[in-house]
Design a protein around this motif. Sequence first.
Motif, PDB file in Angstrom:
ATOM      1  N   PRO A 112      11.185 -24.253   1.048  1.00  0.00           N
ATOM      2  CA  PRO A 112      10.569 -25.354   0.300  1.00  0.00           C
ATOM      3  C   PRO A 112       9.045 -25.282   0.278  1.00  0.00           C
ATOM      4  N   LEU A 113       8.443 -24.764   1.382  1.00  0.00           N
ATOM      5  CA  LEU A 113       6.977 -24.657   1.428  1.00  0.00           C
ATOM      6  C   LEU A 113       6.466 -23.801   0.274  1.00  0.00           C
ATOM      7  N   PHE A 114       6.990 -22.568   0.201  1.00  0.00           N
ATOM      8  CA  PHE A 114       6.519 -21.671  -0.860  1.00  0.00           C
ATOM      9  C   PHE A 114       6.993 -22.131  -2.232  1.00  0.00           C
ATOM     10  N   GLN A 115       8.244 -22.669  -2.274  1.00  0.00           N
ATOM     11  CA  GLN A 115       8.779 -23.070  -3.578  1.00  0.00           C
ATOM     12  C   GLN A 115       7.944 -24.194  -4.187  1.00  0.00           C
ATOM     13  N   ASN A 116       7.567 -25.171  -3.364  1.00  0.00           N
ATOM     14  CA  ASN A 116       6.768 -26.277  -3.880  1.00  0.00           C
ATOM     15  C   ASN A 116       5.400 -25.808  -4.353  1.00  0.00           C
ATOM     16  N   LEU A 117       4.767 -24.911  -3.564  1.00  0.00           N
ATOM     17  CA  LEU A 117       3.426 -24.450  -3.931  1.00  0.00           C
ATOM     18  C   LEU A 117       3.477 -23.631  -5.221  1.00  0.00           C
ATOM     19  N   ILE A 118       4.485 -22.744  -5.312  1.00  0.00           N
ATOM     20  CA  ILE A 118       4.552 -21.878  -6.495  1.00  0.00           C
ATOM     21  C   ILE A 118       4.973 -22.687  -7.733  1.00  0.00           C
ATOM     22  N   SER A 119       5.954 -23.591  -7.542  1.00  0.00           N
ATOM     23  CA  SER A 119       6.383 -24.362  -8.720  1.00  0.00           C
ATOM     24  C   SER A 119       5.281 -25.308  -9.189  1.00  0.00           C
ATOM     25  N   ASN A 120       4.483 -25.824  -8.245  1.00  0.00           N
ATOM     26  CA  ASN A 120       3.328 -26.640  -8.644  1.00  0.00           C
ATOM     27  C   ASN A 120       2.347 -25.818  -9.470  1.00  0.00           C
ATOM     28  N   ALA A 121       2.109 -24.577  -9.020  1.00  0.00           N
ATOM     29  CA  ALA A 121       1.159 -23.707  -9.722  1.00  0.00           C
ATOM     30  C   ALA A 121       1.619 -23.455 -11.157  1.00  0.00           C
ATOM     31  N   ILE A 122       2.935 -23.390 -11.326  1.00  0.00           N
ATOM     32  CA  ILE A 122       3.454 -23.181 -12.682  1.00  0.00           C
ATOM     33  C   ILE A 122       3.430 -24.493 -13.469  1.00  0.00           C
ATOM     34  N   LYS A 123       3.872 -25.567 -12.781  1.00  0.00           N
ATOM     35  CA  LYS A 123       3.975 -26.875 -13.442  1.00  0.00           C
ATOM     36  C   LYS A 123       2.624 -27.360 -13.951  1.00  0.00           C
ATOM     37  N   TYR A 124       1.610 -27.253 -13.102  1.00  0.00           N
ATOM     38  CA  TYR A 124       0.295 -27.780 -13.459  1.00  0.00           C
ATOM     39  C   TYR A 124      -0.585 -26.653 -13.973  1.00  0.00           C
ATOM     40  N   VAL A 172      11.615 -15.207  10.494  1.00  0.00           N
ATOM     41  CA  VAL A 172      11.775 -15.426   9.055  1.00  0.00           C
ATOM     42  C   VAL A 172      10.790 -14.510   8.343  1.00  0.00           C
ATOM     43  N   ASP A 173      11.311 -13.652   7.497  1.00  0.00           N
ATOM     44  CA  ASP A 173      10.443 -12.745   6.732  1.00  0.00           C
ATOM     45  C   ASP A 173       9.915 -13.500   5.525  1.00  0.00           C
ATOM     46  N   LEU A 174       8.633 -13.809   5.552  1.00  0.00           N
ATOM     47  CA  LEU A 174       8.055 -14.599   4.469  1.00  0.00           C
ATOM     48  C   LEU A 174       8.102 -13.846   3.137  1.00  0.00           C
ATOM     49  N   ASN A 175       8.116 -12.503   3.199  1.00  0.00           N
ATOM     50  CA  ASN A 175       8.244 -11.717   1.954  1.00  0.00           C
ATOM     51  C   ASN A 175       9.581 -12.015   1.284  1.00  0.00           C
ATOM     52  N   LEU A 176      10.639 -12.088   2.109  1.00  0.00           N
ATOM     53  CA  LEU A 176      11.964 -12.399   1.575  1.00  0.00           C
ATOM     54  C   LEU A 176      12.019 -13.831   1.071  1.00  0.00           C
ATOM     55  N   VAL A 177      11.322 -14.736   1.793  1.00  0.00           N
ATOM     56  CA  VAL A 177      11.277 -16.136   1.368  1.00  0.00           C
ATOM     57  C   VAL A 177      10.680 -16.236  -0.037  1.00  0.00           C
ATOM     58  N   VAL A 178       9.544 -15.540  -0.225  1.00  0.00           N
ATOM     59  CA  VAL A 178       8.896 -15.591  -1.541  1.00  0.00           C
ATOM     60  C   VAL A 178       9.829 -14.993  -2.607  1.00  0.00           C
ATOM     61  N   GLU A 179      10.548 -13.930  -2.225  1.00  0.00           N
ATOM     62  CA  GLU A 179      11.483 -13.300  -3.164  1.00  0.00           C
ATOM     63  C   GLU A 179      12.582 -14.283  -3.585  1.00  0.00           C
ATOM     64  N   LYS A 180      13.087 -15.036  -2.586  1.00  0.00           N
ATOM     65  CA  LYS A 180      14.133 -16.028  -2.850  1.00  0.00           C
ATOM     66  C   LYS A 180      13.594 -17.129  -3.766  1.00  0.00           C
ATOM     67  N   VAL A 181      12.341 -17.560  -3.487  1.00  0.00           N
ATOM     68  CA  VAL A 181      11.718 -18.596  -4.310  1.00  0.00           C
ATOM     69  C   VAL A 181      11.578 -18.103  -5.748  1.00  0.00           C
ATOM     70  N   ARG A 182      11.178 -16.841  -5.896  1.00  0.00           N
ATOM     71  CA  ARG A 182      11.081 -16.227  -7.227  1.00  0.00           C
ATOM     72  C   ARG A 182      12.399 -16.367  -7.983  1.00  0.00           C
ATOM     73  N   GLN A 183      13.507 -16.099  -7.248  1.00  0.00           N
ATOM     74  CA  GLN A 183      14.825 -16.206  -7.889  1.00  0.00           C
ATOM     75  C   GLN A 183      15.135 -17.654  -8.232  1.00  0.00           C
ATOM     76  N   ASN A 184      14.845 -18.566  -7.277  1.00  0.00           N
ATOM     77  CA  ASN A 184      15.106 -19.990  -7.532  1.00  0.00           C
ATOM     78  C   ASN A 184      14.340 -20.489  -8.750  1.00  0.00           C
ATOM     79  N   LEU A 185      13.116 -19.968  -8.918  1.00  0.00           N
ATOM     80  CA  LEU A 185      12.256 -20.444 -10.003  1.00  0.00           C
ATOM     81  C   LEU A 185      12.284 -19.494 -11.201  1.00  0.00           C
ATOM     82  N   ALA A 186      13.266 -18.610 -11.223  1.00  0.00           N
ATOM     83  CA  ALA A 186      13.312 -17.564 -12.255  1.00  0.00           C
ATOM     84  C   ALA A 186      13.143 -18.130 -13.660  1.00  0.00           C
ATOM     85  N   LEU A 187      13.814 -19.241 -13.941  1.00  0.00           N
ATOM     86  CA  LEU A 187      13.769 -19.840 -15.276  1.00  0.00           C
ATOM     87  C   LEU A 187      12.346 -20.281 -15.618  1.00  0.00           C
TER      88      LEU A 187
END
Lengths: 148, 501
Positions: free
Chosen positions: B395-407, B354-369
């Motif tokens: 979900p690992l990166f998405q939760n951490l990044i969305s938390n960073a934005i949320k809080y 699993v390319d974590l760079n691609l994972v982060v890229e996907k999370v970026r798209q999921n959290l684009a809004l």
Amino acid sequence: MPTIFLVEDNATDVELFRLALREACVDCELVLFEDGGEIIDYILQPKAGLRRARPDLIMLDLNLPKNNGLEVLQAIRQARSFAEVPVAVLSSSSSPRERAKLAAFNIREFIVKSPDLDAYLNVGAIVRALLEQGGAEQGNAVARVESA
Amino acid sequence: MPIRQKLMLIVMATTTVALVLAGISILFADFFLFRGYLKNDLSALSRIIADNTTAPIEFDDPGAAAETLGTLRARPHVITACVFRNDGRLFAQYRRAHATAACPAPRSAEDIRFGGGFLTVSHPIVFKSKQIGTFVLVYDLGEIVERVELYGATVVSVFVLATLVAVLLSSRLRLLIATPIVELARVTTRVSQQRDYSIRARKFSGDELGTLVDAFNEMLAGIQSRDSELRKALLAREAALDDAQNARASLEATLENVARLNVELRMSNESLARSNEDLERFAFIASHDLQEPLRMISIYSQLLVRRFAHSIDPQAVSFVDNIEAGTKRMRELLADLLAYAEIGARNEDVSEPVDLNLVVEKVRQNLALAIAESGATISVAPLPLIRGFESHFTPLFQNLISNAIKYRSQQTPKIDITTGGTNGYIRICVADNGIGIPPQYYSKIFVAFKRLHGQRIPGTGIGLAICQRVVERYGGRIWVESEVGSGSNFIFTLPVGLIVR
């Protein structure tokens, strides 16, 4: 008039499916099977009372009493007269794991039962499209409802 | 033979040999000396008597000659003596009392000869240079035997005396030699029998025996010290052996304990795994099956509003909206619960890089809004390729990044994803400049459905629990370092063995 086999144990879902067909103006004969065992029995030994041995479309819920959706799919694909019948799967879960298990069975549609009324009623339109395609495009699964 | 008897024997033998040798030599000496003496003596006596008988022969007086011969009585060993005339006639004779022996025939010249136990002396009688007769004397040699007997008696009595002296001497000698040796022997026997090396021999004198006793005592002292050292060493060895045995016994007990604990641990692990599995199955089925009635509530409330919009109270419509909102939240919770359960579930699928760079890229798209709304900036260091499942890392990166934005704080969110390495683990840090977390909540935030904030900030409270479950599933660890007001660092580690590239 086309025949659709609906394999669904949930009465409200059956009612909603009929509603969706009505909304989409699909005119068909709906044969209901309330559990997996019932349709497997039919596939293995068709009842005389049914006019057509073969439906035009099978709508299959995965979460069924007795035999679950996967077992029903296996039975359908193994029976010679049913092997070519288009099958659309209805599921309340969009879990990728569950979906991966279906990969081998040549599913026409994977429809997630949406909690949104409009998305749910859209199932009628999908059924109509499938009936119009007939057996012409077998083996070409299109996941149109994925986003729902 | 005891040494005392030996000593006595030596003394006696020496004495006897000396006495016998002395006796014999004296006897021989005396025998020859006495013969010489007797010869001279009798020769002189014969001349005197011959001289004294010239007159009786000249005057033809045999009585006077017999008288002269009678003086021989003083010599008891003279058996007989005769005076012959020149013509060979017997002139006068002397006979010892009770003797019957006859005189032998006279010889012409002076003659002394031994023979037949007698000494015969023949002496011419001369008057005016003219032989007128012959004197003959027979001497009994029994005197010599008497003398020999006397000497023998003397020697025997000296021998007896010497024996007595030897016995006395040997008892003295015993005191001098035998006693120290016997004492030494006694001590040696006692030492060898009792194995008591503290015994010492008594010293009687300063001579070689004394030296021997000293040497023996010294040797005993040496043996004693060595024996005590040996004994000490033996004791020490026994103690060490005891210790080793004790240690072994306790080790065995410990091993048994460990084995028992292992069995218990395995059993409790199995039961834990079983109950974990049961729990996961329960969570999966519950969340899955609970979706169904929820969907019905949702759809039928929508249907209710749509069908009867014209005939129901507007307030009822808002009630239905609340039902909708409630079911929506319930659906989210169930979806998260399902996601949480699925991470722990056994996965038969083969893991893939699993390319974590691609994972982060996907999370970026999921959290684009959310990213666009908050104006957040995310900087990402090059991340590795990890063997695993993409459905876990998203979900690992998405939760951490969305938390960073949320809080987030008043500032525009700034998120930094960096990597590092610490012995055997890769370390990934998601740092933000948000509101931060008080230390007392560092561990609580990872507990499922635990939230620090109310409904003001939306969330199900399961995001970090999912993160923790993912990281721990891969053998890593996740924790937070934070300062209230300046931001949080969420750090997790993964074993380097998982890194593909």
